[in-house]
Design a protein around this motif. Structure first.
Motif, PDB file in Angstrom:
ATOM      1  N   SER A 177       0.824  -1.195   0.000  1.00  0.00           N
ATOM      2  CA  SER A 177       0.000   0.000   0.000  1.00  0.00           C
ATOM      3  C   SER A 177       0.862   1.249   0.000  1.00  0.00           C
ATOM      4  O   SER A 177       1.948   1.262   0.550  1.00  0.00           O
TER       5      SER A 177
ATOM      6  N   ALA B 298     -11.466   0.154   1.601  1.00  0.00           N
ATOM      7  CA  ALA B 298     -10.221  -0.142   0.896  1.00  0.00           C
ATOM      8  C   ALA B 298      -9.524  -1.341   1.534  1.00  0.00           C
ATOM      9  O   ALA B 298      -9.027  -2.221   0.841  1.00  0.00           O
ATOM     10  N   MET B 299      -9.555  -1.384   2.876  1.00  0.00           N
ATOM     11  CA  MET B 299      -8.888  -2.502   3.550  1.00  0.00           C
ATOM     12  C   MET B 299      -9.609  -3.807   3.256  1.00  0.00           C
ATOM     13  O   MET B 299      -8.994  -4.846   3.065  1.00  0.00           O
ATOM     14  N   SER B 300     -10.952  -3.763   3.208  1.00  0.00           N
ATOM     15  CA  SER B 300     -11.692  -4.991   2.985  1.00  0.00           C
ATOM     16  C   SER B 300     -11.409  -5.537   1.594  1.00  0.00           C
ATOM     17  O   SER B 300     -11.507  -6.721   1.341  1.00  0.00           O
ATOM     18  N   ALA B 301     -11.041  -4.674   0.689  1.00  0.00           N
ATOM     19  CA  ALA B 301     -10.716  -5.116  -0.669  1.00  0.00           C
ATOM     20  C   ALA B 301      -9.241  -5.484  -0.780  1.00  0.00           C
ATOM     21  O   ALA B 301      -8.751  -5.770  -1.849  1.00  0.00           O
ATOM     22  N   GLY B 302      -8.546  -5.485   0.323  1.00  0.00           N
ATOM     23  CA  GLY B 302      -7.134  -5.815   0.276  1.00  0.00           C
ATOM     24  C   GLY B 302      -6.298  -4.597  -0.041  1.00  0.00           C
ATOM     25  O   GLY B 302      -5.095  -4.608   0.103  1.00  0.00           O
ATOM     26  N   MET B 303      -6.896  -3.579  -0.470  1.00  0.00           N
ATOM     27  CA  MET B 303      -6.296  -2.260  -0.670  1.00  0.00           C
ATOM     28  C   MET B 303      -5.254  -2.223  -1.786  1.00  0.00           C
ATOM     29  O   MET B 303      -4.861  -1.163  -2.231  1.00  0.00           O
ATOM     30  N   LEU B 304      -4.829  -3.380  -2.233  1.00  0.00           N
ATOM     31  CA  LEU B 304      -3.622  -3.367  -3.034  1.00  0.00           C
ATOM     32  C   LEU B 304      -3.893  -3.686  -4.491  1.00  0.00           C
ATOM     33  O   LEU B 304      -3.685  -4.806  -4.931  1.00  0.00           O
ATOM     34  N   ALA B 305      -4.373  -2.738  -5.210  1.00  0.00           N
ATOM     35  CA  ALA B 305      -4.401  -2.924  -6.654  1.00  0.00           C
ATOM     36  C   ALA B 305      -2.946  -2.911  -7.120  1.00  0.00           C
ATOM     37  O   ALA B 305      -2.176  -2.059  -6.715  1.00  0.00           O
TER      38      ALA B 305
END
Lengths: 422, 116
Positions: B3, B18-25
């Motif tokens: 991140s 964002a955290m629930s989606a893993g945040m890391l595109a």
């Protein structure tokens, strides 16, 4: 943050992200675990910066106390210039904003082979990497008669908390004309200018409220950090209120007598109205129990990652670490913790730790309105950490510079504690 | 992969989402992500004295300024053209590339406008 949030939103509505998300969930079930022992400046900073730099880590902070009291700036409290509450900080933000799991009990054992930390309640925590920030412990066998119980009569006040309040209470209760004796420890010890700043600020308190009082510093050493600055300030602000006796004069601090509140040196005995005994120091107890210390009593570490040279997989930061030329200070602990967090995140997630930046900055009060600020950068090299650039305050600086430093110090405390706990 | 979310000050709901989606595109531009990491790690040094939420309780805020101004300020400290013992030592340890990375990072940080 703005970019990241926008990108995440973009991802959420994009078809191509579904597979990526699935893979991420699978990995999340096997999060790498980092346990941090010690919720002082080093440990709290490490936990926070691990959380900030790698969301895919599971971070646990083990600290028995619900709130932390900073030793730095506690000399202002002793002088009546700051409230005790202003020195205390909780872990709510670390838990709620950064998702760090807080275990509020003592860690009592480390098993480096099994990679577990034993808790006082009997439970244990498994880790992939362990960061230990145990601070200091006192060598109670070094001064005859000065044991744990003796600290209730002759406080050390060098781990802030009830000890600090006890010393403040004794100073307030002391009659005008009394002698306050402070014993300063041998090197290395937490906060090199600390004992002398303490004498300065307590002198400022006495000057106002107990003008006939005297301060006697019995030192184990023959010289101390920024001695010229302190002695110049003592002469300017406090006339002959403070007397400093070096180790070569005292022969060292040998014993205490609780009944007479006396400090015995090799050559003499000094009766005190109030005595503050700052004992010789070693790395915190858990570092000793975990096999992290060497014969010096401190923890040798790799200068880039702060990984223990004694126990692979365990990192030691803060006062307990033997970090080359870096002093034992809150600022140094904070700086080391960040470098260590980046290194551990890189080891566990494959992210990249950038070139290390290690610093120490120190705001020191010579009197309430007369402060100095110093800065030193450090570079890892040759298996240790060496001084890079250095800027130290000088005798003879103008009054305005010193007043501005005193004001900046307050701003620094706010920003620094926000960086650690906020 | 990580991140860029240092010094989080976005609304809590956005962070949670964002955290629930893993945040890391995965960043489209890997070198851009590396530069953000470099900027973030140097900004961590700044955060020991400067609050990075835009508040100023005695030490000036350094976020929300444009990157060119920040670089010029740091250069002035480094050359001794601007007085400041602490900033001189800090700036001496940083390269021109470090200045650029941290300035871009700081310039992109939003101010937290909630009164606290």
């Amino acid at each position: 943050m703005t970019d990241c949030t926008r990108r995440t939103f973009g991802c959420l509505v994009g078809v191509g992200c579904v597979a990526t998300l699935g893979a991420r969930v699978a990995r999340a079930q096997a999060k790498a675990r980092v346990v941090v022992i010690g919720g002082g400046v080093g440990g709290a900073t490490a936990a926070k910066y691990l959380a900030l730099s790698a969301r895919e880590l599971e971070i646990t902070l083990v600290e028995p106390r619900p709130r932390y009291t900073t030793c730095f700036f506690s000399n202002l409290y002793l002088a009546g210039l700051r409230s005790f509450a202003s020195l205390t900080h909780g872990y709510e933000a670390l838990a709620q904003q950064y998702g760090i799991r807080i275990i509020q009990e003592p860690a009592v054992a480390i098993d480096p082979a099994a990679k577990t930390v034993g808790l006082e309640s009997g439970g244990s925590l498994s880790y992939d990497r362990l960061i230990v920030a145990p601070g200091i412990a006192f060598k109670f066998d070094a001064i005859e008669g000065y044991d744990e119980a003796a600290t209730q009569t002759l406080p050390h006040a060098w781990i802030a908390g009830p000890q600090t309040q006890l010393l403040r209470g004794q100073l307030e209760a002391m009659e005008d004309g009394g002698v306050f004796v402070l014993t300063a420890p041998p090197n290395p010890f937490r906060c090199p200018p600390g004992p002398y700043e303490r004498a300065s600020l307590i002198a400022a308190y006495f000057k106002r409220f107990k003008p006939r009082a005297k301060i006697l510093i019995l030192d184990a050493k023959d010289s101390f950090f920024e001695q010229d600055l302190f002695q110049d300030a003592w002469e300017r602000h406090f006339a002959d209120m403070i007397e400093w006796l070096p180790g070569q004069f005292t022969g060292g601090i040998k014993a205490v007598d609780l009944k007479t509140r006396s400090i015995k040196t090799a050559s003499d005995s000094f009766a005190a109205a109030v005595a503050n005994v700052i004992p010789p120091q070693v790395a915190g107890l858990l570092a000793q129990k975990g096999g992290l210390v060497d014969a010096s009593g401190w923890c040798p570490v790799d200068p880039l990652t702060f990984e223990s040279k004694q126990q692979p997989g365990i990192h030691v930061i803060g006062d307990a670490a033997m970090a080359g030329d870096m002093p034992k200070s809150a600022f140094a602990a904070n700086s080391q913790a960040k470098m260590c967090a980046f290194a551990v995140a890189a080891l566990l997630t494959g992210s990249q730790a950038q070139s290390p930046h290690l610093f120490n900055t120190c705001f020191t009060f010579l009197a309430p309105d007369d402060a100095v600020s110093d800065a030193i950068s450090f570079k890892p090299g040759g298996g240790t950490i060496k001084i890079g650039d250095i800027s130290l305050s000088q005798v003879g600086e103008n009054e305005q510079t010193r007043r501005e430093a005193a004001r900046a110090a307050d701003g620094w405390y706010d920003a620094f504690t926000h960086d650690v706990f906020g | 992969m990580r991140s860029a979310g240092f010094f989080v000050s976005a609304p809590r709901a956005l962070i949670a989402l964002a955290m629930s989606a893993g945040m890391l595109a995965w960043p489209a531009d890997r070198s851009g992500a590396a530069e953000r990491d470099r900027g973030a790690q140097i900004a961590a040094v700044c955060a020991s004295c400067h609050r990075l939420d835009g508040r100023d309780h005695g030490i000036p805020s350094i976020i929300g300024l444009d990157a060119a101004t920040l670089v010029a300020e740091m250069q002035a400290f480094k050359l001794g053209e601007r007085p400041g013992q602490i900033m001189r030592v800090m700036s001496l340890s940083l390269t021109a590339e470090d200045f650029a990375a941290v300035a871009r990072y700081l310039a992109a940080q939003p101010k937290d406008t909630n009164p606290r």
